[in-house]
Design a protein around this motif. Sequence first.
Motif, PDB file in Angstrom:
ATOM      1  N   GLU A  89       0.830  -1.200   0.000  1.00 51.05           N
ATOM      2  CA  GLU A  89       0.000   0.000   0.000  1.00 51.05           C
ATOM      3  C   GLU A  89       0.867   1.253   0.000  1.00 51.05           C
ATOM      4  N   SER A  90       0.547   2.182  -0.890  1.00 56.76           N
ATOM      5  CA  SER A  90       1.349   3.384  -1.073  1.00 56.76           C
ATOM      6  C   SER A  90       0.492   4.639  -0.938  1.00 56.76           C
ATOM      7  N   PHE A  91       0.947   5.595  -0.120  1.00 58.15           N
ATOM      8  CA  PHE A  91       0.289   6.893  -0.023  1.00 58.15           C
ATOM      9  C   PHE A  91       0.642   7.741  -1.249  1.00 58.15           C
ATOM     10  N   PHE A  92      -0.216   8.712  -1.571  1.00 55.73           N
ATOM     11  CA  PHE A  92       0.096   9.674  -2.634  1.00 55.73           C
ATOM     12  C   PHE A  92      -0.620  10.980  -2.375  1.00 55.73           C
ATOM     13  N   ARG A  93      -0.162  12.042  -3.062  1.00 54.60           N
ATOM     14  CA  ARG A  93      -0.746  13.378  -2.945  1.00 54.60           C
ATOM     15  C   ARG A  93      -1.345  13.757  -4.298  1.00 54.60           C
ATOM     16  N   ALA A  94      -2.664  13.692  -4.383  1.00 52.67           N
ATOM     17  CA  ALA A  94      -3.337  13.964  -5.653  1.00 52.67           C
ATOM     18  C   ALA A  94      -3.176  15.413  -6.080  1.00 52.67           C
ATOM     19  N   GLN A  95      -2.942  16.326  -5.139  1.00 51.15           N
ATOM     20  CA  GLN A  95      -2.830  17.752  -5.493  1.00 51.15           C
ATOM     21  C   GLN A  95      -1.619  18.057  -6.348  1.00 51.15           C
ATOM     22  N   ASN A  96      -0.585  17.194  -6.275  1.00 50.75           N
ATOM     23  CA  ASN A  96       0.596  17.432  -7.116  1.00 50.75           C
ATOM     24  C   ASN A  96       1.081  16.173  -7.822  1.00 50.75           C
ATOM     25  N   GLY A  97       0.371  15.055  -7.640  1.00 54.73           N
ATOM     26  CA  GLY A  97       0.709  13.831  -8.341  1.00 54.73           C
ATOM     27  C   GLY A  97       1.914  13.090  -7.793  1.00 54.73           C
ATOM     28  N   GLN A  98       2.415  13.498  -6.642  1.00 54.93           N
ATOM     29  CA  GLN A  98       3.598  12.869  -6.070  1.00 54.93           C
ATOM     30  C   GLN A  98       3.220  11.747  -5.117  1.00 54.93           C
ATOM     31  N   TYR A  99       4.120  10.763  -4.973  1.00 56.92           N
ATOM     32  CA  TYR A  99       3.844   9.667  -4.053  1.00 56.92           C
ATOM     33  C   TYR A  99       4.275  10.054  -2.638  1.00 56.92           C
ATOM     34  N   GLY A 100       3.722   9.347  -1.663  1.00 61.84           N
ATOM     35  CA  GLY A 100       4.073   9.587  -0.274  1.00 61.84           C
ATOM     36  C   GLY A 100       3.229  10.666   0.366  1.00 61.84           C
ATOM     37  N   ARG A 101       3.254  10.691   1.702  1.00 62.46           N
ATOM     38  CA  ARG A 101       2.548  11.732   2.450  1.00 62.46           C
ATOM     39  C   ARG A 101       3.310  13.043   2.427  1.00 62.46           C
ATOM     40  N   PHE A 102       4.623  12.959   2.193  1.00 56.23           N
ATOM     41  CA  PHE A 102       5.503  14.127   2.168  1.00 56.23           C
ATOM     42  C   PHE A 102       6.725  13.763   1.331  1.00 56.23           C
ATOM     43  N   THR A 103       7.482  14.766   0.936  1.00 57.15           N
ATOM     44  CA  THR A 103       8.684  14.516   0.140  1.00 57.15           C
ATOM     45  C   THR A 103       9.672  13.675   0.939  1.00 57.15           C
ATOM     46  N   GLY A 104      10.135  12.578   0.330  1.00 59.93           N
ATOM     47  CA  GLY A 104      11.058  11.688   1.000  1.00 59.93           C
ATOM     48  C   GLY A 104      10.402  10.522   1.703  1.00 59.93           C
ATOM     49  N   ASP A 105       9.073  10.440   1.649  1.00 63.43           N
ATOM     50  CA  ASP A 105       8.370   9.328   2.287  1.00 63.43           C
ATOM     51  C   ASP A 105       8.665   8.020   1.559  1.00 63.43           C
ATOM     52  N   THR A 106       8.626   6.910   2.291  1.00 61.60           N
ATOM     53  CA  THR A 106       8.803   5.588   1.704  1.00 61.60           C
ATOM     54  C   THR A 106       7.682   5.314   0.711  1.00 61.60           C
ATOM     55  N   PHE A 107       7.982   4.619  -0.405  1.00 61.84           N
ATOM     56  CA  PHE A 107       6.969   4.396  -1.434  1.00 61.84           C
ATOM     57  C   PHE A 107       5.799   3.576  -0.890  1.00 61.84           C
ATOM     58  N   PHE A 108       6.070   2.409  -0.333  1.00 67.56           N
ATOM     59  CA  PHE A 108       5.008   1.605   0.269  1.00 67.56           C
ATOM     60  C   PHE A 108       4.974   1.879   1.770  1.00 67.56           C
ATOM     61  N   ALA A 109       4.642   3.115   2.144  1.00 66.76           N
ATOM     62  CA  ALA A 109       4.719   3.539   3.541  1.00 66.76           C
ATOM     63  C   ALA A 109       3.533   3.070   4.371  1.00 66.76           C
ATOM     64  N   ARG A 110       2.399   2.781   3.736  1.00 65.46           N
ATOM     65  CA  ARG A 110       1.214   2.400   4.518  1.00 65.46           C
ATOM     66  C   ARG A 110       1.341   0.978   5.041  1.00 65.46           C
ATOM     67  N   ASN A 111       1.655   0.045   4.149  1.00 63.41           N
ATOM     68  CA  ASN A 111       1.887  -1.350   4.510  1.00 63.41           C
ATOM     69  C   ASN A 111       2.690  -2.019   3.405  1.00 63.41           C
ATOM     70  N   ALA A 112       3.537  -2.957   3.778  1.00 61.75           N
ATOM     71  CA  ALA A 112       4.262  -3.773   2.798  1.00 61.75           C
ATOM     72  C   ALA A 112       4.672  -5.056   3.520  1.00 61.75           C
ATOM     73  N   TYR A 113       3.855  -6.090   3.371  1.00 59.99           N
ATOM     74  CA  TYR A 113       4.148  -7.299   4.137  1.00 59.99           C
ATOM     75  C   TYR A 113       3.661  -8.553   3.416  1.00 59.99           C
ATOM     76  N   VAL A 114       4.166  -9.682   3.889  1.00 60.64           N
ATOM     77  CA  VAL A 114       3.731 -11.000   3.453  1.00 60.64           C
ATOM     78  C   VAL A 114       3.456 -11.811   4.710  1.00 60.64           C
ATOM     79  N   GLY A 115       2.559 -12.795   4.606  1.00 59.89           N
ATOM     80  CA  GLY A 115       2.235 -13.543   5.814  1.00 59.89           C
ATOM     81  C   GLY A 115       1.469 -14.813   5.558  1.00 59.89           C
ATOM     82  N   ILE A 116       1.131 -15.467   6.657  1.00 61.10           N
ATOM     83  CA  ILE A 116       0.363 -16.709   6.632  1.00 61.10           C
ATOM     84  C   ILE A 116      -0.830 -16.578   7.561  1.00 61.10           C
TER      85      ILE A 116
END
Length: 360
Positions: A89-116
């Motif tokens: 899961e990746s956050f983005f800013r629709a107002q400027n088309g950039q990814y993340g909640r802020f500049t420098g944020d991790t691409f998959f900052a919301r969640n990135a996992y695997v499991g059983i």
Amino acid sequence: MKPTVNRALKATVKATVIAATFGMLAAGSAQAQSSVSLYGQVDEWVGATKFPGSDRAWNVSGGGMSTSYWGLKGAEDLGNGYKAIFTLESFFRAQNGQYGRFTGDTFFARNAYVGIQAPYGTFTAGRLTTQLFVSTILFNPFIDSYVFSPMVYHVFLGQGTFPTYTTDQGVVGDSGWNNSVQYTTPDFSGLSGSAMYSFGNQAGDGRSKKYSAQFLYFHGPFAATGVYQYVNYNNTPGDLSTLVAGYKSQSVAQAGASYDLKYVKFFLQYMYTKNDIETGSFHVNTGQGGVTVPVGPGTVMASYAYSRSNGGLDQTHKSWAVGYDYPLSKRTDVYAAYLNDKYTSISSGNTYGVGLRAKF
């Protein structure tokens, strides 16, 4: 030669049909046993923001009620009650088309996992949403709004995450932890629990860690939660001293409850934060009370949060907010809200605006 050619052609066609049939059956079987879905939401609002001690800014911005994001998740049935799962899961800013909640944020900052998923619980590993964040957003009227929720302000804005004004309140760390593992129990008549551990991932330093434990209970109109969290680093091992000189660790305990009477729903939260510092530790008491009231097809929201530190900067923090959310459909809603925010010895801040949120 023609009969031989015809027989060979018929045999080839027959084999092709059989292969295609089995291929479709296999594909149908695989589809029944595994799935991948795309989902997310886009939230934009127009209004004005004045942080405490700062000037007012007029803006078109994202995440008024919920931070915009998109995600992929999948599951494969392994048999005997077991499933392999993943989420990106990746956050983005629709107002400027950039990814993340802020500049420098991790691409998959919301969640990135695997499991059983298993009959006796779920195991996940990767970047995981913290249990404190889950408890915080489920038991306040404005849920996960970083723009209008007083409780989100008091819990997650501060301690190195909010440079606009100086505060020693708030929780260290993000709403998601890297390098983490988590176990979640099955649901026992509305009661579930989970435990999470985050590694420092630094050679020769096994002391750097984060861990937490949580319970959630949902039964009819009543719901409750309790969570404990401990951290001794923010983003990288040893970095707490960049926030406060001699900062060693932080412990947080939070409890929350809600009760739904249909015509009004009540929310209540209390949080105790202990900051261990070499020169003298201090703690912060935080409380939040709020309600949601159905009005027409929409919902009125109101919340008040109060925090007081007994040391450090010796601050009092008071915030209150009101808003109205109106559903246009099951997936789209419009909203209007106002937040007032005040710290000791700093001029008041306030934020107001209207927005639109679309889920997919």
